[in-house]
Design a protein around this motif. Structure first.
Motif, short mmCIF file in Angstrom:
data_model
loop_
_atom_site.label_atom_id
_atom_site.label_comp_id
_atom_site.label_asym_id
_atom_site.label_seq_id
_atom_site.Cartn_x
_atom_site.Cartn_y
_atom_site.Cartn_z
N VAL A 17 55.40 115.19 54.69
CA VAL A 17 54.65 116.45 54.58
C VAL A 17 54.57 116.90 53.12
O VAL A 17 53.52 117.37 52.65
CB VAL A 17 55.29 117.54 55.47
N LYS A 18 55.66 116.73 52.37
CA LYS A 18 55.63 117.08 50.95
C LYS A 18 54.59 116.25 50.20
O LYS A 18 53.89 116.77 49.31
CB LYS A 18 57.01 116.89 50.33
N ARG A 19 54.46 114.96 50.54
CA ARG A 19 53.45 114.13 49.89
C ARG A 19 52.05 114.61 50.21
O ARG A 19 51.16 114.61 49.35
CB ARG A 19 53.62 112.66 50.31
N VAL A 20 51.84 115.02 51.46
CA VAL A 20 50.53 115.55 51.84
C VAL A 20 50.21 116.81 51.05
O VAL A 20 49.10 116.97 50.52
CB VAL A 20 50.49 115.84 53.36
N MET A 21 51.17 117.71 50.93
CA MET A 21 50.92 118.98 50.25
C MET A 21 50.72 118.79 48.74
O MET A 21 50.01 119.56 48.09
CB MET A 21 52.07 119.94 50.50
#
Length: 358
Positions: free
Chosen positions: A153-157
């Motif tokens: 999720v951090k990579r997506v954001m």
């Protein structure tokens, strides 16, 4: 202020079967302001958004509401324009999670959604797929599952496009240029590319040996030198070109609904380089031509092998998928010139700085 995120979460009526996934989402998405979409009636075009697709599959691998979502997504080719996505699949068997995930990623990507490398997290029945991560974390498999989801999720954001003054494109193929519709289609695309340096490497005619599964320590020994025990064109040409490029194009004619043997061997051999060099900053493109049908199957194999596994990022509409059987018949396919030009423009949009690409 919390960052905004859209959760596409097709409703499963059996609350017990979604308990593990619901608990994961509650923890992983707590730092964000979340809009949740659970029914097809609430699903609308999601453009210029950060999206997490969370799909509970149960034991059958079937979520009926998800298939309603999928139908709606496939009808609109601009459904996800400008968005960035990630996928969490949770099931109650050791089957179906990855096949559902790569089909979803292919569909969303065709609709304009970008994906960072390793944008898929899966939870199988007993979470045996987290044995290695759990060992490295000195924790249980469930904890490793949650940690993997948080990192994804951090990579997506954080995902952003990374254009440069000039694109550096590596093209890998195992085609006979005199008969290959796939190679002809690439030539049509290449003619439209500007501000790009292009390196083409052939993997034909016995120039590549497949991976034989060296022991981990031996593989690491060669990996630390950006090399591989089996040498050849892979270590002399392909490895240095991958490290230098910011985009890789795979020319992938559909052989028996599968990647060709030499392209598959290349992917297997890529493991040695990947052990010490991850590819989150490199884009993956592909051109897939089928004689009859099944191009989506081949494109999905590239997604799972090179993006979900080897961390290449997927730009919007990463793959041009066409059908042509007889030699040179790709040139007669209706609208092919326009689609080739549009694909080239899509490549330049992500690879080349806007002031150059105008």
């Amino acid at each position: 202020m919390k960052e905004k995120l859209t959760l596409v979460y097709p409703r499963c009526e059996d609350v017990i079967r979604t308990k593990r996934l619901s608990a994961l989402l509650e923890e992983v998405l707590e730092p964000y302001e979340v809009e949740k979409i659970e029914t097809v009636d609430a699903l609308h075009p999601l453009q210029n958004q950060r999206i997490i697709f969370a799909i509970p599959l149960g034991i059958s691998g079937i979520n009926l509401e998800y298939f309603r979502f999928l139908k709606k997504m496939r009808i609109d080719p601009t459904f996800f324009d400008g968005s960035v996505g990630g996928i969490i699949i949770d099931g109650e068997s050791e089957l179906y999670t990855k096949s559902v995930a790569r089909g979803l990623m292919f569909t969303a990507n065709k609709g304009g959604c970008s994906f960072p490398g390793r944008a898929m997290v899966e939870g199988t029945k007993d979470l045996l797929n987290y044995n290695i991560q759990a060992m490295r974390l000195d924790a249980g498999n469930l904890t490793a599952y949650h940690v993997s989801a948080k990192e994804m999720v951090k990579r997506v954001m954080a995902h952003q496009q990374m254009p440069k003054k000039r694109g550096n494109i590596l093209v890998l193929h195992a085609s006979n240029y005199s008969t290959s519709n796939t190679a002809l289609l690439w030539d049509m695309v290449k003619e439209q590319l500007q501000y790009c340096d292009i390196t083409e490497i052939s993997l034909r005619n016995g120039t590549i040996q497949d991976c034989s599964g060296c022991p981990y320590r031996m593989c690491m020994h060669f990996s630390e030198k950006s090399s591989c025990y089996y040498g050849g064109v892979i270590t002399k040409e392909v490895y240095p070109a991958i490290l230098a490029c910011n985009a890789m194009v795979i020319l992938a004619p559909n052989y028996n609904d599968a990647l060709s043997a030499n392209i598959t061997a290349f992917i297997n051999r890529l493991t040695a380089l990947f052990r010490t060099n991850q590819f989150y900053q490199k884009y993956l493109f592909s051109i897939v031509v089928s004689g009859y049908s099944g191009g989506d199957i081949v494109a999905e194999q590239l997604i799972s092998a090179l993006s979900m596994n080897k961390t290449f990022r997927l730009p919007p509409r990463f793959s041009m998928v066409e059908t042509a059987n007889d030699p040179s018949s790709i040139l007669k396919v209706a609208g092919i010139t326009e689609r080739a030009s549009a694909f080239a423009q899509g490549m330049m949009d992500v690879l080349v700085e806007k002031k150059q690409n105008e």
